[in-house]
Design a protein around this motif. Structure first.
Motif, PDB file in Angstrom:
ATOM      1  N   THR A 108      15.309  10.678 -14.682  1.00 41.80           N
ATOM      2  CA  THR A 108      15.933   9.418 -15.681  1.00 41.80           C
ATOM      3  C   THR A 108      14.837   9.623 -16.596  1.00 41.80           C
ATOM      4  O   THR A 108      15.459   9.366 -17.747  1.00 41.80           O
ATOM      5  CB  THR A 108      16.337   8.529 -14.550  1.00 41.80           C
ATOM      6  N   THR A 109      13.927   9.740 -16.815  1.00 37.06           N
ATOM      7  CA  THR A 109      12.881   9.699 -17.771  1.00 37.06           C
ATOM      8  C   THR A 109      13.126  11.053 -18.026  1.00 37.06           C
ATOM      9  O   THR A 109      13.321  11.511 -18.272  1.00 37.06           O
ATOM     10  CB  THR A 109      10.873   9.684 -17.022  1.00 37.06           C
TER      11      THR A 109
ATOM     12  N   VAL B 244      10.968  14.888 -19.459  1.00 37.75           N
ATOM     13  CA  VAL B 244      10.481  15.613 -17.993  1.00 37.75           C
ATOM     14  C   VAL B 244      10.950  16.581 -17.289  1.00 37.75           C
ATOM     15  O   VAL B 244      11.986  17.018 -17.855  1.00 37.75           O
ATOM     16  CB  VAL B 244      11.234  14.486 -16.852  1.00 37.75           C
ATOM     17  N   THR B 245       9.070  17.386 -17.016  1.00 34.69           N
ATOM     18  CA  THR B 245       9.460  18.800 -16.726  1.00 34.69           C
ATOM     19  C   THR B 245      11.078  19.039 -15.523  1.00 34.69           C
ATOM     20  O   THR B 245      10.548  18.507 -14.901  1.00 34.69           O
ATOM     21  CB  THR B 245       7.820  19.077 -16.183  1.00 34.69           C
ATOM     22  N   PRO B 246      11.843  19.966 -16.299  1.00 36.92           N
ATOM     23  CA  PRO B 246      13.030  19.894 -15.241  1.00 36.92           C
ATOM     24  C   PRO B 246      12.905  20.995 -13.967  1.00 36.92           C
ATOM     25  O   PRO B 246      11.602  21.535 -14.208  1.00 36.92           O
ATOM     26  CB  PRO B 246      14.170  21.270 -16.373  1.00 36.92           C
TER      27      PRO B 246
ATOM     28  N   LEU C 278       9.943  13.579  -9.410  1.00 38.90           N
ATOM     29  CA  LEU C 278      10.439  15.121  -7.691  1.00 38.90           C
ATOM     30  C   LEU C 278      11.992  13.342  -7.403  1.00 38.90           C
ATOM     31  O   LEU C 278      12.917  13.124  -7.384  1.00 38.90           O
ATOM     32  CB  LEU C 278      10.070  14.979  -6.585  1.00 38.90           C
ATOM     33  N   ASN C 279      11.085  12.162  -6.905  1.00 41.63           N
ATOM     34  CA  ASN C 279      11.505  10.937  -6.573  1.00 41.63           C
ATOM     35  C   ASN C 279      13.444  10.222  -8.011  1.00 41.63           C
ATOM     36  O   ASN C 279      14.298  10.808  -7.765  1.00 41.63           O
ATOM     37  CB  ASN C 279      11.197  10.329  -6.497  1.00 41.63           C
ATOM     38  N   GLU C 280      12.370  10.738  -8.770  1.00 43.40           N
ATOM     39  CA  GLU C 280      14.016  10.805  -9.546  1.00 43.40           C
ATOM     40  C   GLU C 280      15.285  11.612  -9.693  1.00 43.40           C
ATOM     41  O   GLU C 280      16.298  11.056  -9.904  1.00 43.40           O
ATOM     42  CB  GLU C 280      12.891  11.049 -11.347  1.00 43.40           C
ATOM     43  N   ILE C 281      15.040  12.882  -9.926  1.00 47.33           N
ATOM     44  CA  ILE C 281      15.061  14.188  -9.680  1.00 47.33           C
ATOM     45  C   ILE C 281      15.908  14.121  -8.421  1.00 47.33           C
ATOM     46  O   ILE C 281      17.692  13.473  -8.154  1.00 47.33           O
ATOM     47  CB  ILE C 281      14.277  15.337  -9.648  1.00 47.33           C
TER      48      ILE C 281
ATOM     49  N   ARG D 183      16.887  11.229  -7.072  1.00 43.92           N
ATOM     50  CA  ARG D 183      18.078  10.006  -6.624  1.00 43.92           C
ATOM     51  C   ARG D 183      19.575  10.469  -7.530  1.00 43.92           C
ATOM     52  O   ARG D 183      20.380  10.559  -8.014  1.00 43.92           O
ATOM     53  CB  ARG D 183      17.417   9.160  -6.957  1.00 43.92           C
ATOM     54  N   GLN D 184      19.126  11.174  -8.949  1.00 44.34           N
ATOM     55  CA  GLN D 184      19.210  11.442  -9.566  1.00 44.34           C
ATOM     56  C   GLN D 184      21.223  12.814  -8.926  1.00 44.34           C
ATOM     57  O   GLN D 184      21.792  12.976  -9.444  1.00 44.34           O
ATOM     58  CB  GLN D 184      18.933  11.923 -10.525  1.00 44.34           C
ATOM     59  N   HIS D 185      20.127  13.511  -8.817  1.00 42.77           N
ATOM     60  CA  HIS D 185      21.232  14.553  -8.575  1.00 42.77           C
ATOM     61  C   HIS D 185      21.124  14.927  -6.179  1.00 42.77           C
ATOM     62  O   HIS D 185      21.024  15.533  -6.025  1.00 42.77           O
ATOM     63  CB  HIS D 185      20.520  15.572  -8.166  1.00 42.77           C
ATOM     64  N   LYS D 186      21.394  13.274  -5.796  1.00 37.85           N
ATOM     65  CA  LYS D 186      21.576  13.564  -4.223  1.00 37.85           C
ATOM     66  C   LYS D 186      22.183  14.295  -3.590  1.00 37.85           C
ATOM     67  O   LYS D 186      21.913  15.118  -2.627  1.00 37.85           O
ATOM     68  CB  LYS D 186      21.853  11.615  -3.895  1.00 37.85           C
ATOM     69  N   THR D 187      23.202  14.530  -3.804  1.00 32.31           N
ATOM     70  CA  THR D 187      24.524  15.136  -3.388  1.00 32.31           C
ATOM     71  C   THR D 187      24.501  16.254  -3.658  1.00 32.31           C
ATOM     72  O   THR D 187      24.369  17.469  -3.076  1.00 32.31           O
ATOM     73  CB  THR D 187      26.021  14.962  -4.139  1.00 32.31           C
TER      74      THR D 187
END
Lengths: 508, 508
Positions: free
Chosen positions: B80-81, B84-86, B203-206, B208-212
């Motif tokens: 979400t930031t 961020v490095t993808p 990594l936590n953001e990534i 949460r964002q793409h959990k499924t």
């Protein structure tokens, strides 16, 4: 009334003399300040780190030119070792003089790490600052030839204070003295060394090689800062100095701190533990016998010491120090004792360069200051004995496989060439003459220091040249000598010229 | 005899099948080693320090290309930031599969200090070496496309082992599997992170964002070295990690060590004393409560731990270590405990850059490794409490004049973002399947490690994705991970490809 030729000449002298004699040294300096500045900036622009032999020789050549332009015949003195950085020598004979006074300064400077200097400043591209930036000063850029000189400003650059200031003040004092028609009472000698910051490693050779040439009744050392109070200062002794380089070893290759910590020994921790063992919480050195061998002060020295203005409170404030390392002695008292200081520490990296490793080695540089009575080799040996007593096996080269197998704690120790302290008795007649000459330039009482904190290999003057030696410091105490952002207050340069001129003109 | 169509097809299959099935993964790799090498060298030539955002994105793009060329649809996942490095993600759906296995590696590397690498080597211009130079190896220069590959040699360069090796082995395992006609039994997911070496801060953001998208039954982490014995290894947990940066302050400006030592406090000494206070002579951390909060090992874990081959003697020899920091525990046992390591030390300069100063500050970087049960914030707080108990006033910014006036001992402490440890039970059915798959590629018993020494933020897989996670290391243990001269043994890369292919083809 008749006028004889001699009285005509006498009249002529009377007419001319006031214009010459009225011009004081400060007036002469003030009138010539732009030219002096411009020449000094050019001098400071020649890099002067001892290892940079090409530039060091350019400095020597520049000094020769400065001397020749002032009517002093200059020559380079070398030692017996080929390729030694030369000292620059010159001599002025004064008809009828019975005494010879030598003036010494050094033209080399400490190594520089440009990254540590103020942003945008290069150590060998001098700039003017209004004051140190930490105290709200501003960088005013380089001095432009012809521009008015503000004596309250400072020149920032390596060597500006330590010790090209000495070279420039000595030569300009001689110039001012001769150009204002003042009389010399002694023969004058000049000696500018180029290896002081690496321990004057060949000064003994130069002294032995040119002993007759360097003969004098007294050598005056122009180096080091005036007392913190700002009062003019005479120093009768210096401390000795010896540096020790320590390297503690860990594993042969850097290790991932997760996979091997804390199984693999950490050399940074071992070094920290070793260094911590060298001093107690009160700043007392714990190395056995460290304070032995010290020659006590005489009553005169003790008295002078007690009269040194106590500037500790002011210094603490200026330097942002809450309390000194040793609560039981003043700064002036501490200087009469040998010290052990950590000059630098390094193991792997810190800050943004840090990574999660167990370093392969940890390094420290120690600086031992010595006082009258200490022998530098013996003092270093005491520290080595302490290190051994802490379970270290001492080597003087990189460890071999066999060393690593055999010893749990390995340390490489390199002891640099050092030298002993020196102290001249304050009440010698020639010492009293110097004191009177310096006092004649200021209304404030002088600060007379039995020994300064810094080190110069002045024992060589005593041991080889068999001459006495006294130090007359001229630069501001807050000059960042030996470090980044070295600087000199311009007013101190001007006052230094006046002080030296007074000594050159002194009666003995 | 008649041949039906189906039997014709059957015969055709029998004729074709041997050529497909006979080609084992190692055979495929061997046949394609030059192409794989050439691609890997190109990958390693793209600098991958996290702060270098331009090059980091080039790495991500390179990975996407590698995936696409192997038939894997690749996409970049951001958090979400902004900026961020993808992470690079891909997915292969297997018809009829009931399980999903994810494969994770990271493509960023630790910062580099090129001066510390072998002379003439640049961290991002990979070269081949026959062995580490300390062990008599030679630098063979860059790999030339088309040249034969000697699997006993090593590739030297940042990221070669940690952890571009993971990326390349995962993608080549998938390629080898499909190209040799082997069957997948599970859905496969790929995730390549670009911020692992800076603590996986997004990594936590990534997640949460793409959990499924990232849902799986198990994530396999390809990172870290195989056991020192060289045996194939499975790791069920990782340690947590938190870095602390310490800066102890002295005077505001650097001081001449002769004029001010030892009156002015020396921050290098204060730091040494502080660090020395953190551990006793036996390597035990003295910070109060440091070993509290640790979750004890289960019986299965205890048993696995006892079966880890004891390589301490070999390691000591190889690393040139006489005796470990702690004599009371083996390397494997030590890893089950939290640690405190000094990653780096710096104060002024050492070696030829050293000068006779009292430094203005002294810095250290600490690395705390955490085990199951520790909380990283709490662990750092214990160290801070220890520092306070040693008489330091703790600040989190540069000291003010007021701070300096008020406190005799000032320290700035910055605690980096850290994370906690993670541990997956060894006897879960899916964990047992992985163990069987890896065991199928080697005759030697596996080394099963309840937790490795290194750290990865694997707790995020458990906490956010609610999935299990197991690490399968593939690189040689002597890879200089996180340090200068990072390298990977080429044979380990080839074996890593085989190991991963076996897991991808495992039955659950």
């Amino acid at each position: 009334m008749k006028f004889s030729i001699s009285s005509t000449i006498g009249l002529l002298f009377l007419c001319l003399a006031p214009s010459l004699q009225a011009q004081t040294i400060p007036a002469y300096v003030s009138k010539n300040d732009r030219r002096i500045m411009e020449e000094y900036i050019r001098f400071l622009s020649i890099p002067n780190v001892s290892a940079d032999t090409l530039n060091i020789r350019k400095n020597a050549a520049f000094i020769q030119e400065m001397m020749v332009s002032r009517g002093i015949k200059a020559e380079l003195l070398s030692g017996t070792t080929p390729g030694v950085t030369p000292a620059v020598f010159g001599e002025i004979k004064t008809p009828g003089a019975t005494k010879t006074i030598g003036f010494y300064a050094h033209y080399d400077g400490q190594p520089v790490n440009p990254k540590q200097w103020y942003a945008g400043v290069e150590p060998f591209k001098p700039v003017l600052i209004t004051a140190p930036l930490e105290s709200g000063g501003k960088i005013m850029g380089p001095y432009k030839p012809g521009e008015a000189v503000n004596p309250d400003w400072r020149i920032l650059g390596r060597g500006s204070a330590d010790d090209k200031a000495g070279v420039m003040a000595i030569l300009n004092a001689y110039e001012a003295l001769t150009k204002t028609g003042k009389r010399l009472n002694a023969n004058i000698k000049f000696l500018f060394e180029g290896e002081e910051e690496v321990g004057s490693i060949h000064l003994n050779e130069i002294f032995r090689q040119h002993k007759t040439k360097l003969q004098a009744d007294l050598w005056i050392i122009i180096d080091a800062p005036r007392h913190v109070s700002g009062r003019k200062t005479i120093v009768y002794g210096v401390r000795g100095d010896v540096n020790m380089h320590l390297t503690v070893y860990g594993a042969k290759r850097p290790l991932h701190s997760g996979n091997y910590g804390n199984w693999a020994p950490n050399p940074a921790l071992k070094l920290a533990q070793l260094l911590a063992s060298m001093k107690d919480d009160k700043g007392q050195v714990l190395v056995k016998g460290f304070y032995d061998d010290v020659t006590p002060l005489t009553a005169t020295e003790q008295k002078a010491l007690s009269q040194i203005p106590d500037q500790d409170a002011q210094l603490k404030k200026e330097l942002g120090i809450h309390s000194p390392e040793r609560l039981d002695q003043s700064l002036a008292e501490g200087i009469m004792q040998p010290t052990l200081n950590i000059n630098g520490l390094q193991s792997a990296n810190v800050g943004s360069m840090a990574s999660n490793v167990i370093p392969t080695k940890a390094e420290a540089v120690l600086d031992l200051r010595l006082v009258k009575g200490n022998d530098y080799r013996k003092q270093a040996e005491k520290v080595i004995a302490h290190i051994k007593s802490r379970g270290f096996h001492v080597i003087n080269r990189e460890p071999t496989e066999e060393d690593r197998r055999q010893y749990p704690n390995l340390i490489k120790i390199t002891v640099e060439h050092g030298y002993n302290a020196q102290r001249t008795p304050m009440d010698l007649p020639i010492a009293r003459s110097i004191q009177a000459a310096v006092q004649s330039t200021t209304k404030e009482p002088l600060v007379l220091i039995p020994s300064m904190g810094g080190s110069l290999p002045l024992y060589l003057f005593e041991e080889i040249l068999e001459t006495k030696v006294i130090t007359v410091p001229i630069v501001n105490y807050d000059n960042n000598q030996h470090a980044e952002n070295e600087n000199v207050r311009i007013q101190y340069l001007w006052e230094g010229i006046e002080t030296i001129a007074a000594i050159m003109g002194a009666r003995f």
